[in-house]
Design a protein around this motif. Structure first.
Motif, short mmCIF file in Angstrom:
data_model
loop_
_atom_site.label_atom_id
_atom_site.label_comp_id
_atom_site.label_asym_id
_atom_site.label_seq_id
_atom_site.Cartn_x
_atom_site.Cartn_y
_atom_site.Cartn_z
N UNK A 62 0.84 -1.21 0.00
CA UNK A 62 0.00 0.00 0.00
C UNK A 62 0.87 1.25 0.00
N UNK A 63 1.92 1.25 0.81
CA UNK A 63 2.80 2.42 0.85
C UNK A 63 3.50 2.64 -0.48
N UNK A 68 -0.31 5.52 1.80
CA UNK A 68 0.06 6.03 3.11
C UNK A 68 -0.71 5.32 4.25
N UNK A 69 -0.53 4.01 4.39
CA UNK A 69 -1.32 3.27 5.38
C UNK A 69 -0.96 3.64 6.81
N UNK A 70 -1.91 3.45 7.69
CA UNK A 70 -1.73 3.59 9.13
C UNK A 70 -1.70 2.17 9.71
N UNK A 71 -0.62 1.83 10.40
CA UNK A 71 -0.42 0.47 10.90
C UNK A 71 -0.52 0.47 12.42
N UNK A 72 -1.40 -0.38 12.95
CA UNK A 72 -1.53 -0.57 14.39
C UNK A 72 -0.94 -1.92 14.78
N UNK A 119 7.60 3.53 6.52
CA UNK A 119 7.57 4.90 7.02
C UNK A 119 8.17 5.86 5.99
N UNK A 120 9.29 5.46 5.36
CA UNK A 120 9.90 6.32 4.34
C UNK A 120 8.94 6.61 3.20
N UNK A 121 8.02 5.68 2.92
CA UNK A 121 7.06 5.85 1.82
C UNK A 121 5.78 6.54 2.26
N UNK A 122 5.75 7.05 3.48
CA UNK A 122 4.59 7.83 3.92
C UNK A 122 3.64 7.11 4.86
N UNK A 123 3.91 5.85 5.18
CA UNK A 123 3.07 5.15 6.13
C UNK A 123 3.36 5.57 7.56
N UNK A 124 2.45 5.26 8.45
CA UNK A 124 2.63 5.51 9.88
C UNK A 124 2.52 4.20 10.63
#
Length: 530
Positions: free
Chosen positions: A115-116, A121-125, A218-223
């Motif tokens: 996805x990233x 820009x996915x949000x990962x929990x 993270x470098x690709x915009x994910x959190x």
């Protein structure tokens, strides 16, 4: 390129592969421009004549047709085109918020990474901690018995596979398998996983890989948010609208990929309460068994045991009990490894196996497990979880507390005659002598008794009276399956994508990674980035 299959190379043949390929193709060596190992397996069926069996892709400096004509229709040499999976184009539907990935095991990591890479820009929990803090927490647990329900072998960055042998074997055939392997290698996995028949990374190398995959996301915009368990979902008109995490915060979302792992029992219970369709599924339970690694090496390799090209030997064993209809089998065999404490709940003992990349502990271990079917544990969808929990608690009590595990020699288990340990049990924080028949269902222990004798005929010394068995192994696979369609979406809750081993659709690192990757591609084919 030309592909050579079934190319047998003797164990002590140290010639360059280019020269061997040239001989096989009946060409001068100067016509070989490139040799790529596509697959390498080991044939040790004849102990006095062990061979590597290669599949090679060879680029030659003359027209391929000339080579094929010269070989006169040789079935083991053919022209091969390099296949590239078709790209996936973003779908027409618009996301109101970034997609959320729940869980950072192999399925979650690869779902988030894909996805990233495509700009979502996915949000990962992740309910556990990052791999470095998690490694320290687990080491403390093994040393002292101080259990941490947040950070353990089951929960944390990398998933349960982080503390394993890091095996990448799978029965899944998928054109994107090479993509997964290349991604792992770029993140620090050993390059030979691309072609070995039984590749493994090792728990030490796997931790580096996991860390680097997270950094790439993270470098690709994910959190990425650690210590963030998902405790509830919100639903409107049979569609997912949001998630609630452990500190009470609510996150709106219309797409969430649940890669929760096979031990997220509270998450299964929450999804069940919210009406998400799921079903009970078979799994297996049993024990871990340990032998001296040289015993296994001699049984598998004969006089060539110890050869530097062979490494530590493995095995795969199956026994069918015709009387009761049960099957016992080895599972997650760890050459040169250790047995590890893998509890995820207070008051329960769970075992697993782990190896470092070098597989040099001197001890071989494997799970010996017996199949458990839904009819064995009740009609409720979540009854399998209760069966696992029941025997984990029995094992805890049999071990005397402190997360010591019950252990018994094969001789004591089979005949009641005590024997000295063939190897010192590797499980930490320690073992206590116990009767494993008191820690497992009778149908499991009866089947294991027959299997041990049968396996002793297949591998000399396997049923040695001093071989050590440690209980209990209960987390072989998920006890439930979260139902989904061909589009990877829950059959009754739009926007929920159950993926990986915890959802019941994978069985190991490689298949889970592929499932997460393909689920992410399914999201991409339906939605465009926010």
């Amino acid at each position: 390129m030309l592909r050579i299959t079934n190319l047998r190379v003797a164990l002590n043949d140290d010639r360059p592969l280019a020269r061997i390929a040239a001989q096989r193709l009946k060409l001068p060596a100067e016509h070989i421009e490139e040799v790529v190992i596509f697959r390498r397996a080991l044939d040790a069926r004849r102990k006095n004549n062990i061979n590597f069996v290669y599949t090679l892709d060879v680029r030659v400096g003359i027209p391929e047709g000339q080579v094929l004509a010269r070989l006169g229709g040789d079935r083991d040499v053919a022209s091969v085109a390099q296949s590239v999976p078709e790209p996936v184009m973003p779908g027409p539907h618009k996301l109101d918020s970034p997609p959320i990935v729940v869980g950072m095991g192999p399925a979650g990591l690869f779902a988030a990474l894909v996805l990233a890479e495509h700009g979502y820009r996915p949000l990962v929990f992740e309910r556990g901690r990052d791999v470095d803090r998690r490694t320290a927490d687990v080491a403390r647990f093994w040393e002292t018995g101080a259990f941490d329900p947040v950070s353990n072998v089951q929960f944390g960055e990398g998933g349960a596979g982080t503390f394993s042998d890091g095996k990448l074997t799978t029965r899944v055939t998928d054109p994107r398998m090479r993509q997964v392997l290349d991604t792992l290698i770029a993140a620090g996995a050993p390059p030979e996983i691309r072609y070995l028949h039984k590749p493994h990374v090792g728990t030490d190398r796997l931790r580096e890989v996991v860390r680097n995959l997270r950094r790439r996301i993270i470098d690709l915009g994910g959190q990425v948010r650690f210590e963030t368990p998902v405790i509830d979902i919100t639903v409107k008109q049979s569609r997912l609208t949001g998630l609630t995490v452990g500190d009470g915060r609510h996150f709106p979302c219309n797409v969430a990929l649940f890669a929760i792992g096979h031990s997220a029992r509270d998450t299964y219970e929450m999804l069940y309460r919210r009406g998400v369709a799921m079903e009970a599924k078979p799994f297996a339970i049993g024990v871990r068994i340990e032998h001296p690694q040289p015993l296994i090496d001699r049984a598998q390799y004969g006089p060539m045991a110890g050869h530097p090209q062979l490494g530590a030997a493995d095995y795969a064993l199956v026994y069918h009990d015709k009387k009761c209809g049960r099957t016992a089998y080895s599972f997650c065999m760890c050459p040169g490894g250790v047995v590890v404490a893998a509890a995820s709940e207070a008051g329960g003992v769970v075992t697993n196996g782990m190896s470092y990349y070098r597989r040099d502990s001197g001890v071989a271990n494997s799970a010996l497990v017996v199949n458990v079917n839904p009819e064995d544990y009740g009609s409720h969808v979540l009854s399998g979880i209760e069966l696992q929990r029941h025997y984990e608690m029995l094992a805890f009590r049999a071990g005397g507390g402190g997360y010591r595990a019950p252990a018994q020699t094969v001789g004591d288990f089979l005949t009641g005659q005590s024997a000295r340990y063939l190897v010192a049990p590797t499980y930490r924080p320690g073992v206590a002598p116990a009767d494993l028949r008191q820690c497992l269902p009778r149908f499991v222990t009866d089947t294991l008794a027959g299997a041990l004798v049968d396996f002793g005929r297949k591998i000399k010394g396997f049923d040695h009276p001093g071989a050590v068995m440690t209980g209990v192994e209960t987390r072989t696979s998920a006890p439930v399956r979260i139902l989904r369609g061909q589009d990877f979406v829950s059959v009754n809750l739009g926007g929920l994508y159950p993926v990986g081993e915890g959802a019941g659709y994978a069985g190991g690192i490689m298949s889970a990674a592929l499932d997460g990757l393909n689920a992410a591609l399914a999201v991409i084919s339906r939605y465009s980035p926010n």
